[in-house]
Design a protein around this motif. Sequence first.
Motif, PDB file in Angstrom:
ATOM      1  N   ASP A 155      -1.588  17.798  -1.877  1.00  0.00           N
ATOM      2  CA  ASP A 155      -2.306  17.657  -0.615  1.00  0.00           C
ATOM      3  C   ASP A 155      -2.740  16.200  -0.494  1.00  0.00           C
ATOM      4  O   ASP A 155      -3.683  15.761  -1.159  1.00  0.00           O
ATOM      5  CB  ASP A 155      -3.516  18.605  -0.618  1.00  0.00           C
ATOM      6  N   LEU A 156      -2.066  15.417   0.348  1.00  0.00           N
ATOM      7  CA  LEU A 156      -2.257  13.972   0.398  1.00  0.00           C
ATOM      8  C   LEU A 156      -3.062  13.494   1.609  1.00  0.00           C
ATOM      9  O   LEU A 156      -3.896  12.605   1.492  1.00  0.00           O
ATOM     10  CB  LEU A 156      -0.891  13.268   0.386  1.00  0.00           C
ATOM     11  N   ARG A 157      -2.739  14.006   2.780  1.00  0.00           N
ATOM     12  CA  ARG A 157      -3.447  13.663   4.022  1.00  0.00           C
ATOM     13  C   ARG A 157      -3.507  12.151   4.243  1.00  0.00           C
ATOM     14  O   ARG A 157      -4.552  11.579   4.535  1.00  0.00           O
ATOM     15  CB  ARG A 157      -4.842  14.279   4.029  1.00  0.00           C
ATOM     16  N   PHE A 158      -2.339  11.496   4.131  1.00  0.00           N
ATOM     17  CA  PHE A 158      -2.260  10.059   4.353  1.00  0.00           C
ATOM     18  C   PHE A 158      -2.673   9.708   5.783  1.00  0.00           C
ATOM     19  O   PHE A 158      -2.468  10.472   6.724  1.00  0.00           O
ATOM     20  CB  PHE A 158      -0.842   9.568   4.112  1.00  0.00           C
ATOM     21  N   ARG A 159      -3.207   8.501   5.955  1.00  0.00           N
ATOM     22  CA  ARG A 159      -3.542   7.957   7.269  1.00  0.00           C
ATOM     23  C   ARG A 159      -2.627   6.779   7.577  1.00  0.00           C
ATOM     24  O   ARG A 159      -2.034   6.162   6.677  1.00  0.00           O
ATOM     25  CB  ARG A 159      -4.992   7.479   7.280  1.00  0.00           C
ATOM     26  N   ASP A 160      -2.505   6.440   8.861  1.00  0.00           N
ATOM     27  CA  ASP A 160      -1.797   5.224   9.254  1.00  0.00           C
ATOM     28  C   ASP A 160      -2.578   4.006   8.760  1.00  0.00           C
ATOM     29  O   ASP A 160      -3.809   4.041   8.643  1.00  0.00           O
ATOM     30  CB  ASP A 160      -1.644   5.152  10.774  1.00  0.00           C
TER      31      ASP A 160
ATOM     32  N   ASP B  72      11.093  18.114   1.261  1.00  0.00           N
ATOM     33  CA  ASP B  72      11.343  17.290   2.442  1.00  0.00           C
ATOM     34  C   ASP B  72      10.235  16.243   2.562  1.00  0.00           C
ATOM     35  O   ASP B  72       9.064  16.542   2.328  1.00  0.00           O
ATOM     36  CB  ASP B  72      11.353  18.145   3.714  1.00  0.00           C
ATOM     37  N   VAL B  73      10.611  15.029   2.939  1.00  0.00           N
ATOM     38  CA  VAL B  73       9.624  13.981   3.147  1.00  0.00           C
ATOM     39  C   VAL B  73      10.043  13.129   4.339  1.00  0.00           C
ATOM     40  O   VAL B  73      11.224  12.806   4.510  1.00  0.00           O
ATOM     41  CB  VAL B  73       9.455  13.108   1.882  1.00  0.00           C
ATOM     42  N   GLU B  74       9.071  12.814   5.197  1.00  0.00           N
ATOM     43  CA  GLU B  74       9.333  11.947   6.348  1.00  0.00           C
ATOM     44  C   GLU B  74       8.710  10.587   6.057  1.00  0.00           C
ATOM     45  O   GLU B  74       7.490  10.398   6.176  1.00  0.00           O
ATOM     46  CB  GLU B  74       8.745  12.552   7.625  1.00  0.00           C
ATOM     47  N   LEU B  75       9.541   9.641   5.644  1.00  0.00           N
ATOM     48  CA  LEU B  75       9.060   8.311   5.295  1.00  0.00           C
ATOM     49  C   LEU B  75       8.599   7.578   6.554  1.00  0.00           C
ATOM     50  O   LEU B  75       9.179   7.743   7.628  1.00  0.00           O
ATOM     51  CB  LEU B  75      10.158   7.532   4.582  1.00  0.00           C
TER      52      LEU B  75
ATOM     53  N   ALA C 101       0.834  -1.198   0.000  1.00  0.00           N
ATOM     54  CA  ALA C 101       0.000   0.000   0.000  1.00  0.00           C
ATOM     55  C   ALA C 101       0.867   1.246   0.000  1.00  0.00           C
ATOM     56  O   ALA C 101       2.011   1.241   0.458  1.00  0.00           O
ATOM     57  CB  ALA C 101      -0.911  -0.007   1.225  1.00  0.00           C
ATOM     58  N   GLY C 102       0.294   2.358  -0.545  1.00  0.00           N
ATOM     59  CA  GLY C 102       1.081   3.569  -0.688  1.00  0.00           C
ATOM     60  C   GLY C 102       2.191   3.338  -1.692  1.00  0.00           C
ATOM     61  O   GLY C 102       2.001   2.700  -2.721  1.00  0.00           O
ATOM     62  N   PHE C 103       3.391   3.841  -1.389  1.00  0.00           N
ATOM     63  CA  PHE C 103       4.529   3.568  -2.268  1.00  0.00           C
ATOM     64  C   PHE C 103       5.603   2.778  -1.521  1.00  0.00           C
ATOM     65  O   PHE C 103       6.781   2.823  -1.844  1.00  0.00           O
ATOM     66  CB  PHE C 103       5.098   4.853  -2.887  1.00  0.00           C
ATOM     67  N   GLN C 104       5.161   2.006  -0.513  1.00  0.00           N
ATOM     68  CA  GLN C 104       6.059   1.112   0.207  1.00  0.00           C
ATOM     69  C   GLN C 104       6.240  -0.174  -0.586  1.00  0.00           C
ATOM     70  O   GLN C 104       5.296  -0.682  -1.191  1.00  0.00           O
ATOM     71  CB  GLN C 104       5.477   0.799   1.580  1.00  0.00           C
ATOM     72  N   LEU C 105       7.452  -0.689  -0.577  1.00  0.00           N
ATOM     73  CA  LEU C 105       7.745  -1.963  -1.229  1.00  0.00           C
ATOM     74  C   LEU C 105       7.962  -3.022  -0.154  1.00  0.00           C
ATOM     75  O   LEU C 105       9.030  -3.109   0.443  1.00  0.00           O
ATOM     76  CB  LEU C 105       8.985  -1.842  -2.114  1.00  0.00           C
ATOM     77  N   LEU C 106       6.932  -3.813   0.085  1.00  0.00           N
ATOM     78  CA  LEU C 106       7.050  -4.919   1.021  1.00  0.00           C
ATOM     79  C   LEU C 106       7.915  -6.028   0.448  1.00  0.00           C
ATOM     80  O   LEU C 106       8.457  -6.863   1.185  1.00  0.00           O
ATOM     81  CB  LEU C 106       5.648  -5.454   1.335  1.00  0.00           C
ATOM     82  N   GLU C 107       8.087  -6.027  -0.867  1.00  0.00           N
ATOM     83  CA  GLU C 107       8.741  -7.124  -1.578  1.00  0.00           C
ATOM     84  C   GLU C 107      10.265  -7.067  -1.421  1.00  0.00           C
ATOM     85  O   GLU C 107      10.992  -6.730  -2.344  1.00  0.00           O
ATOM     86  CB  GLU C 107       8.346  -7.092  -3.052  1.00  0.00           C
ATOM     87  N   GLN C 108      10.737  -7.406  -0.214  1.00  0.00           N
ATOM     88  CA  GLN C 108      12.166  -7.386   0.079  1.00  0.00           C
ATOM     89  C   GLN C 108      12.810  -8.764  -0.041  1.00  0.00           C
ATOM     90  O   GLN C 108      13.990  -8.924   0.213  1.00  0.00           O
ATOM     91  CB  GLN C 108      12.405  -6.799   1.472  1.00  0.00           C
ATOM     92  N   ASN C 109      12.012  -9.744  -0.388  1.00  0.00           N
ATOM     93  CA  ASN C 109      12.523 -11.047  -0.812  1.00  0.00           C
ATOM     94  C   ASN C 109      11.442 -11.675  -1.682  1.00  0.00           C
ATOM     95  O   ASN C 109      10.291 -11.217  -1.711  1.00  0.00           O
ATOM     96  CB  ASN C 109      12.900 -11.947   0.368  1.00  0.00           C
TER      97      ASN C 109
ATOM     98  N   SER D  91       0.745  -6.028  10.707  1.00  0.00           N
ATOM     99  CA  SER D  91       1.736  -4.958  10.606  1.00  0.00           C
ATOM    100  C   SER D  91       1.046  -3.601  10.550  1.00  0.00           C
ATOM    101  O   SER D  91      -0.112  -3.486  10.119  1.00  0.00           O
ATOM    102  CB  SER D  91       2.639  -5.153   9.384  1.00  0.00           C
ATOM    103  N   TRP D  92       1.775  -2.589  10.982  1.00  0.00           N
ATOM    104  CA  TRP D  92       1.290  -1.202  11.037  1.00  0.00           C
ATOM    105  C   TRP D  92       2.307  -0.304  10.365  1.00  0.00           C
ATOM    106  O   TRP D  92       3.522  -0.494  10.529  1.00  0.00           O
ATOM    107  CB  TRP D  92       1.087  -0.795  12.488  1.00  0.00           C
ATOM    108  N   THR D  93       1.825   0.669   9.591  1.00  0.00           N
ATOM    109  CA  THR D  93       2.705   1.637   8.938  1.00  0.00           C
ATOM    110  C   THR D  93       2.218   3.056   9.250  1.00  0.00           C
ATOM    111  O   THR D  93       1.038   3.362   9.061  1.00  0.00           O
ATOM    112  CB  THR D  93       2.734   1.430   7.415  1.00  0.00           C
ATOM    113  N   GLY D  94       3.130   3.906   9.688  1.00  0.00           N
ATOM    114  CA  GLY D  94       2.785   5.262  10.120  1.00  0.00           C
ATOM    115  C   GLY D  94       2.753   6.268   8.979  1.00  0.00           C
ATOM    116  O   GLY D  94       3.470   7.276   9.003  1.00  0.00           O
ATOM    117  N   TRP D  95       1.867   6.026   8.000  1.00  0.00           N
ATOM    118  CA  TRP D  95       1.797   6.893   6.819  1.00  0.00           C
ATOM    119  C   TRP D  95       1.352   8.319   7.133  1.00  0.00           C
ATOM    120  O   TRP D  95       1.518   9.222   6.292  1.00  0.00           O
ATOM    121  CB  TRP D  95       0.840   6.288   5.789  1.00  0.00           C
ATOM    122  N   SER D  96       0.772   8.557   8.308  1.00  0.00           N
ATOM    123  CA  SER D  96       0.319   9.912   8.628  1.00  0.00           C
ATOM    124  C   SER D  96       1.468  10.902   8.749  1.00  0.00           C
ATOM    125  O   SER D  96       1.243  12.109   8.889  1.00  0.00           O
ATOM    126  CB  SER D  96      -0.507   9.912   9.923  1.00  0.00           C
TER     127      SER D  96
END
Length: 439
Positions: free
Chosen positions: A328-333, A278-281, A25-33, A304-309
Amino acid sequence: MKAVKSLRVVSAVVLSLGAGGAHAAGFQLLEQNASGIGNAYAGSAAIAENASTIFFNPAGMTRLPGVNVSGGLIGIRPSFKFHDDGSTGPGGLPLGTNNGGDAGSLAAVPNAYISWEVNPSWFVGLGIGAPFGLMTEYDEGWIGRYHSKKFKIKSININPSVAYKVNDQLSIGAGVNWLQLDANYRRNSPAAGLISRLPGGMANPLAPRLLGAPDLEAQAKLKGDAWGWNLGLLYQATPDTRIGLSYRSKVKIDTSGDTNIDNPTPVPIPTHFDASADVELPDTAILSVVHDLNSKWQLLADVSWTGWSSIKTLKIDNGYPPLNDELDLRFRDTWRVALGANYRLNHQWTLKGGVAWDQSPVDSSKYRPTSLPDNDRYWVSIGAQYNFNDQTTIDIGYAHLFLNNTSIDNDTDAATKGTVRGEYTSNANMLGIQVSHRF
């Protein structure tokens, strides 16, 4: 020496490919293997079946005797097809009927890991991967061209790690992360609207003369890097049940680069600007359980939980306020839940399966960007592992991601970008291969 040489080869592949297409979800890549694809990444912080545990839970290295090398490649093919339902351009500009084609594109996500048992209590390792990535690109002249034409994010993460085996039940691990982010954002702007706002450009009363002129195209290229950290714990609750808990910190990156404007009009205007953003991943936390039901069946689960906010807006500073850009994105966790199972067919073959629900950080059609037409997705995965011998294994995994039809009604900057209104039909497929070897 053979392990180090192998890691150098795979690392070169990782650094050359980077990553350009997300599908967590978002632009996270869970696919690390690729070994986790077959289980939809259920049990990711507790399975520790190869050196890729360095990313999901470094404490898992204590389950890997000797020197272990693991490398893989995952192909991801998302599809984003837009269907218009009354989009409008800024100031009444005509938009045409071009829906942009398929904004998704094929991407390759590589990874490489090595772990080393220093002694029975201490283990060290190194992981190289791409934890964030995105690529959406629309056809020329599409309806939403004033919002975005192309948005690409690539990342590289280098993760030295250490683990300590406290006793036969408990292990702990930690790592540091150097993360580099590379972004490319391209969109059109109406000639009249942009020129009227440029320093030394045409005054507002004259700008309407350019309403019929070709669009200007602005492209921002930005790059930056920063440091983060991660922790993990692995607990063998019973001989058959293992629990993993891991956490990865936020990473705040200050990027810099430039914005260039392609100007097909006869009006002389500045076309190059220094740019920054600036971006706080987000930070992430994973709780995993692996349970050996019997000699054949193994059950896996993940929450799992991701702090997208941490990402509310994305602001690009071009050094002149009227030309600065903002999403203007206003992402949620978000939360992700995964369940999986492994069936040991015989000594050589293990069959894998899994399902998952993956929540999107975008929860409003008003704030859904055309650069990330994201929605909750459901994973269905299958895979297989083949043991050539006690030292070498190969994993192959496939997953299909189902997304509900996704509405968009983005008018957050209607005066300059217009309103994109309609619906996306989306899905994704991924196929990966992982090779692991113990020396």
